[in-house]
Design a protein around this motif. Structure first.
Motif, short mmCIF file in Angstrom:
data_model
loop_
_atom_site.label_atom_id
_atom_site.label_comp_id
_atom_site.label_asym_id
_atom_site.label_seq_id
_atom_site.Cartn_x
_atom_site.Cartn_y
_atom_site.Cartn_z
N ALA A 1 4.82 10.29 -6.70
CA ALA A 1 5.97 10.65 -7.54
C ALA A 1 5.55 10.85 -8.99
CB ALA A 1 7.04 9.57 -7.44
N LEU A 2 4.66 9.99 -9.47
CA LEU A 2 4.18 10.13 -10.85
C LEU A 2 3.41 11.43 -11.03
CD1 LEU A 2 4.14 8.62 -13.54
CD2 LEU A 2 2.01 7.56 -12.83
N LEU A 3 2.59 11.79 -10.06
CA LEU A 3 1.84 13.04 -10.14
C LEU A 3 2.78 14.24 -10.14
CD1 LEU A 3 -0.94 14.44 -10.06
CD2 LEU A 3 -0.71 14.49 -7.58
N ARG A 4 3.81 14.20 -9.31
CA ARG A 4 4.76 15.31 -9.28
C ARG A 4 5.52 15.42 -10.61
NH1 ARG A 4 7.53 16.48 -3.67
NH2 ARG A 4 8.22 18.17 -4.99
N LYS A 5 5.87 14.29 -11.21
CA LYS A 5 6.57 14.34 -12.50
C LYS A 5 5.65 14.87 -13.59
CE LYS A 5 10.38 11.24 -12.27
NZ LYS A 5 11.35 11.05 -13.29
N ARG A 6 4.37 14.48 -13.55
CA ARG A 6 3.41 15.00 -14.53
C ARG A 6 3.26 16.51 -14.40
NH1 ARG A 6 -0.58 10.59 -13.71
NH2 ARG A 6 0.07 9.15 -15.30
N VAL B 1 0.84 -1.20 0.00
CA VAL B 1 0.00 0.00 0.00
C VAL B 1 0.88 1.25 0.00
CG1 VAL B 1 -1.72 1.29 1.33
CG2 VAL B 1 -1.90 -1.19 1.14
N THR B 2 1.89 1.25 0.84
CA THR B 2 2.81 2.39 0.91
C THR B 2 3.54 2.57 -0.42
OG1 THR B 2 3.12 1.91 3.24
CG2 THR B 2 4.71 3.36 2.22
N THR B 3 3.96 1.48 -1.02
CA THR B 3 4.68 1.56 -2.29
C THR B 3 3.80 2.17 -3.38
OG1 THR B 3 6.00 -0.35 -1.68
CG2 THR B 3 5.92 0.21 -4.01
N VAL B 4 2.56 1.75 -3.45
CA VAL B 4 1.64 2.29 -4.47
C VAL B 4 1.40 3.77 -4.24
CG1 VAL B 4 -0.74 2.20 -5.29
CG2 VAL B 4 0.55 0.10 -5.03
N LEU B 5 1.19 4.16 -2.98
CA LEU B 5 0.96 5.57 -2.69
C LEU B 5 2.18 6.43 -3.03
CD1 LEU B 5 -1.04 5.32 0.64
CD2 LEU B 5 -1.91 5.88 -1.62
#
Length: 131
Positions: free
Chosen positions: A107-112, A98-102
């Motif tokens: 991180a993906l949102l910040r890169k976007r 769960v922690t890994t997915v969050l």
């Protein structure tokens, strides 16, 4: 029956057979080596997404080695099967994914938002809301 008596005497006297101590030592050394491997993986890999998977596997295996060493040692010391050290690994097995997915989603949102070349979202929220 003889082995059970030896384990029973371990509980009374606090004496643990040398082969049990050796097994526990090997498991704890394996745990330490795996933890060092995970740390080196963090240093070697370049990207956050590359750093997520291999160290997590090594740390999880290291935690299992420590828990198994604890089960063996305390089972002999108490002259009964001690499974309570496994509770830690059960909690790790539940919370780590769960922690890994969050973390990956954040991180993906910040890169976007930074405009980096990342895969597009699976669905567009504006379309789902009817806008």
């Amino acid at each position: 029956m003889l082995l059970a008596r030896r384990f029973e005497s371990a509980r009374v006297t606090g004496f643990v057979p040398i082969w049990i101590e050796a097994l526990v030592a090997v498991l704890l050394l394996a745990s330490g080596i795996l933890a060092i491997t995970a740390a080196l993986g963090l240093l070697r890999l370049r990207d956050f997404f590359q750093r997520m998977h291999p160290p997590a596997l090594a740390n999880t295996l290291a935690a299992w080695c420590v828990a198994l060493a604890s089960v063996v040692y305390f089972s002999v010391l108490e002259a009964r099967l001690a499974l309570y050290p496994l509770v830690i690994n059960i909690l790790l097995a539940i919370t780590a994914p769960v922690t890994t997915v969050l973390l990956a989603r954040a991180a993906l949102l910040r890169k976007r938002e930074a405009g980096a070349a990342v895969p597009p979202p699976l669905h567009d929220d504006r379309v789902a809301d009817g806008r």
